[in-house]
Each structure stands twice: as C-alpha cells, then as structure tokens.
Scaffold this motif. Structure first.
Motif, mmCIF file in Angstrom:
data_model
loop_
_atom_site.group_PDB
_atom_site.id
_atom_site.type_symbol
_atom_site.label_atom_id
_atom_site.label_comp_id
_atom_site.label_asym_id
_atom_site.label_seq_id
_atom_site.Cartn_x
_atom_site.Cartn_y
_atom_site.Cartn_z
ATOM 1 N N SER A 87 66.607 -100.905 130.225
ATOM 2 C CA SER A 87 66.194 -102.178 130.644
ATOM 3 C C SER A 87 66.923 -103.268 129.943
ATOM 4 O O SER A 87 66.988 -102.770 128.712
ATOM 5 C CB SER A 87 65.134 -101.779 130.523
ATOM 6 O OG SER A 87 64.587 -103.127 131.129
ATOM 7 N N LYS A 102 64.956 -105.687 128.315
ATOM 8 C CA LYS A 102 64.127 -105.322 127.217
ATOM 9 C C LYS A 102 64.358 -104.640 126.334
ATOM 10 O O LYS A 102 63.751 -105.559 125.266
ATOM 11 C CB LYS A 102 63.113 -105.409 127.833
ATOM 12 C CG LYS A 102 62.290 -105.771 129.709
ATOM 13 C CD LYS A 102 61.118 -105.090 129.582
ATOM 14 C CE LYS A 102 60.569 -105.833 131.149
ATOM 15 N NZ LYS A 102 59.159 -105.642 131.472
ATOM 16 N N GLN A 143 70.224 -110.284 126.108
ATOM 17 C CA GLN A 143 69.745 -110.602 127.836
ATOM 18 C C GLN A 143 70.563 -111.253 128.705
ATOM 19 O O GLN A 143 70.743 -111.455 129.963
ATOM 20 C CB GLN A 143 68.545 -110.623 127.754
ATOM 21 C CG GLN A 143 67.760 -110.002 127.445
ATOM 22 C CD GLN A 143 65.982 -109.518 127.497
ATOM 23 O OE1 GLN A 143 65.594 -110.565 127.743
ATOM 24 N NE2 GLN A 143 64.956 -108.899 126.599
ATOM 25 N N SER A 149 65.583 -116.342 129.034
ATOM 26 C CA SER A 149 64.684 -115.565 127.787
ATOM 27 C C SER A 149 64.803 -116.228 126.250
ATOM 28 O O SER A 149 65.466 -115.788 125.597
ATOM 29 C CB SER A 149 66.442 -114.150 127.847
ATOM 30 O OG SER A 149 66.201 -113.329 128.527
#
Length: 360
Positions: free
Chosen positions: A3, A5, A12, A136
């Motif tokens: 992911s 995250k 990101q 982000s």
C-alpha cells in the motif's frame, strides 16, 4: 508494491505521478524509502542518509552512500528535497557534473520543506521550475539542466569555526582550541548549535578510556574532548554522509584520529565504551522523528562499561529523562536553562547480595 500508505508522503506523490517521470535511466537522490523502486527505471542512487541507504545497499554498487553521486550514464534525476537550502544547492551543482544538457531534474518534497519556493533557489544552469503535481501534503516540480558543469568540489562549501571556549573543558591551561569543519546538511551549519555549546560547557575532563560521540555531526564534542586529552580513544557515529565528511575533515585539521561509523543506531556489533556523549536528534529531514533518539537512549546502557557514563543535552520539552531512568534507574539533571538541559547517567554495577551462612 504494498500500500502507498507505507511510503513517505513525497514518495506517495511520486508513485502517483509515475507517468510524468519519463526518464529511461533515472538517478535517484536521497529517497527515504525503496518499496516503490520497481515502478521506475532507477539505474543508480545517491544516498546521504545511512539509515535510508540500508534498504538500497543490497541492489548493487550503483547505489552509493557519500557526498558525491555515483558516476554513470543518466538521462534524468529525481531528488527528495532536503530541508537545508545550501544542501539543495550543493546537490544541484553536483548533478550538473553528471547529467547531460537538457536532462530533466524532478524535485519532490513535503510542503514545509521549501519545495514551494524552490524556483527562487535554482541558479544558473537550470531552467525555471514548473509544478508537475501536488498531493499527500507534498509537491513535485521539474526543471531542466541547461548548462552542465565540469566540477563541483565539496570544499567549495567548507566552513571552519572555533566553538566558544568560556566554561568549557578546553579552557584548561595548555589546551588547544578546536577548529571545526562543517558542510551543508550538517546540523546547525555553518556554526555550532546552542545545545552542544551547553554540553561542552558542562562536560568533565575525561582522563582516559573510550568515548562514543553519538550523532556526532561535525565532531565538535568529541574533538573538543580529544584535544584536551589525546589519550582518549574516540569513536564518531552519525547517519549523515555530509556530517561524517565534516567530522573526518575536522579530525584531520586538528591532527587527530578516530573511528568513524555511518549508522543511525547503536548496533549489537558495537563495543562497550567508558563514556557516551550526545546531542541526540529528534528530526529526520523536515519531519519530527523521535525514533533515533529513543532507540539510542534505550540501548545506551548496553554499550557502556561498568560505571560508564552517559552525557547528553536535549531540549527541555523532550521526554528523554524518562527514557534514561527506564534504562539506568536514575537520571541526573546537571544543568538547565529555559530551553536545554544537560543530563548524566551512570551504568552502576549492581552488587550481588551477600549470602548469609547458617547459624550453628
């Protein structure tokens, strides 16, 4: 890839904008993570953070930790922007020596890192910056190398200073004043920080033994002690390539020797020391990061000899004394003002209780 995250916010954003980064042979500069690497044509990496480099080090010699980029054939570069403007300038000048004319250079950074004002910093040799995307809490921009350079020397950015002497061990008769070399990216460049100044003023005179300067920066703490007592066996440890280069230059300038280690923690392979001195960090790049300082304080006692001493300085708001007490059972506050405090702890040897004999 796992992911998004799990990645830093700038990384990101980079992954989300992969189609905008169209180089075929990409040099990455100081990325804090590596899980995204298969998404791009990364052929080499220039790493200035020993901890971040660990994840890339198994990928081959094309990934290097140091103050200069690896030499190779690149057609673009991607920089994770450092918070220090002078370090950004140094990185851009170095890249101008290894990229071809017209090569795109992408820069990504947290919005608090100065990325939004980077257009003011791009000097001669680069085109005006253009924003590619944001998200982000980060921004990605691109510029183009218009004028390649033949050379860029680290010592073009060298600065030498003498730390304050009043109240310090070096004020003792016959001691030599330290000359400290520092470079961009080293904490408090181009001078000494207030915390280290305070710690120097309250360190005792270590007569003999081994000393670890943890998060040594330019080496100001260890070198100052070593000049007072040359018989000390000094080890200098830091996560930053720029800091370790400054420390090595400081030792050379002062005619001293010491062991220099690139690391972000006290590894099990390290020996025990009679003294550990430190101004532990609580930032990694722009972000607040207590992990390095916390891990250091939890492990410090394991790397001290019996009755060995830990000396550190820290901002008063940090909960370092509690961590020291957890490890050592006590923490002495040597000195404090409205911002910093100097702490001391001793690896006290616990004596085994005497066995009582039977009464006859």
């Amino acid at each position: 890839m796992k992911s998004l995250k799990t990645l830093s916010p700038p990384s990101q954003l980079v992954v989300r904008q992969a189609d905008q980064i169209n180089s075929q042979a990409l040099l990455v500069v100081n990325p804090p993570d590596h899980e995204w690497r298969h998404e791009f044509p990364v052929v080499a990496g220039w790493h200035l953070h020993a901890g971040w480099f660990r994840g890339w080090s198994q990928l081959g010699s094309e990934h290097q930790f140091g103050t200069t980029p690896p030499r190779g054939e690149y057609d673009g570069a991607l920089i994770w922007l450092p918070k220090e403007k002078k370090l950004t300038d140094y990185i851009l000048r170095q890249l101008a020596t290894c990229l071809p004319k017209g090569a795109p250079v992408w820069l990504v950074g947290d919005n608090r890192s100065g990325i939004k004002s980077i257009h003011k910093q791009l000097g001669e040799g680069y085109s005006p910056a253009q924003k590619v995307a944001n998200g982000s809490h980060s921004t990605l921009i691109v510029t183009t190398l218009t004028e390649p350079a033949e050379t860029c020397q680290l010592d073009d950015y060298r600065h030498v200073f003498t730390p304050p002497q009043e109240g310090q061990p070096l004020s003792a008769e016959g001691a030599t004043a330290a000359q400290i070399v520092t470079y961009p990216g080293v904490f408090a460049y181009p001078k000494i920080d207030l915390g280290s100044t305070m710690l120097l003023a309250h360190l005792p005179s270590f007569k003999r033994g081994s000393v670890l300067d943890f998060a040594c920066g330019n080496g100001v703490l260890g070198v100052s002690l070593q000049l007072q007592q040359p018989d000390l066996k000094m080890t200098y440890l830091d996560v930053s390539a720029m800091a370790l280069a400054a420390c090595a230059a400081t030792l050379e300038l002062n005619g001293l020797q010491g062991t220099i280690i690139a690391e972000d923690h006290l590894g099990a392979e390290l020996p025990k020391y009679d003294y550990i001195v430190s101004h532990p960090p609580f930032h990694t790049g722009q972000a607040t990061d207590y992990s390095i300082g916390q891990q250091f304080l939890r492990n410090a006692r394991e790397h001290l000899t019996p009755n060995g001493e830990l000396w550190l300085v820290a901002n008063r708001f940090l909960a370092w004394p509690e961590l020291v007490e957890e490890s050592f059972g006590h923490c002495e506050r040597v000195f404090t003002d409205n911002k910093f405090a100097v702490y001391r702890a001793v690896n006290t040897v616990q004596r085994a209780p005497k066995k009582r004999g039977r009464r006859r």
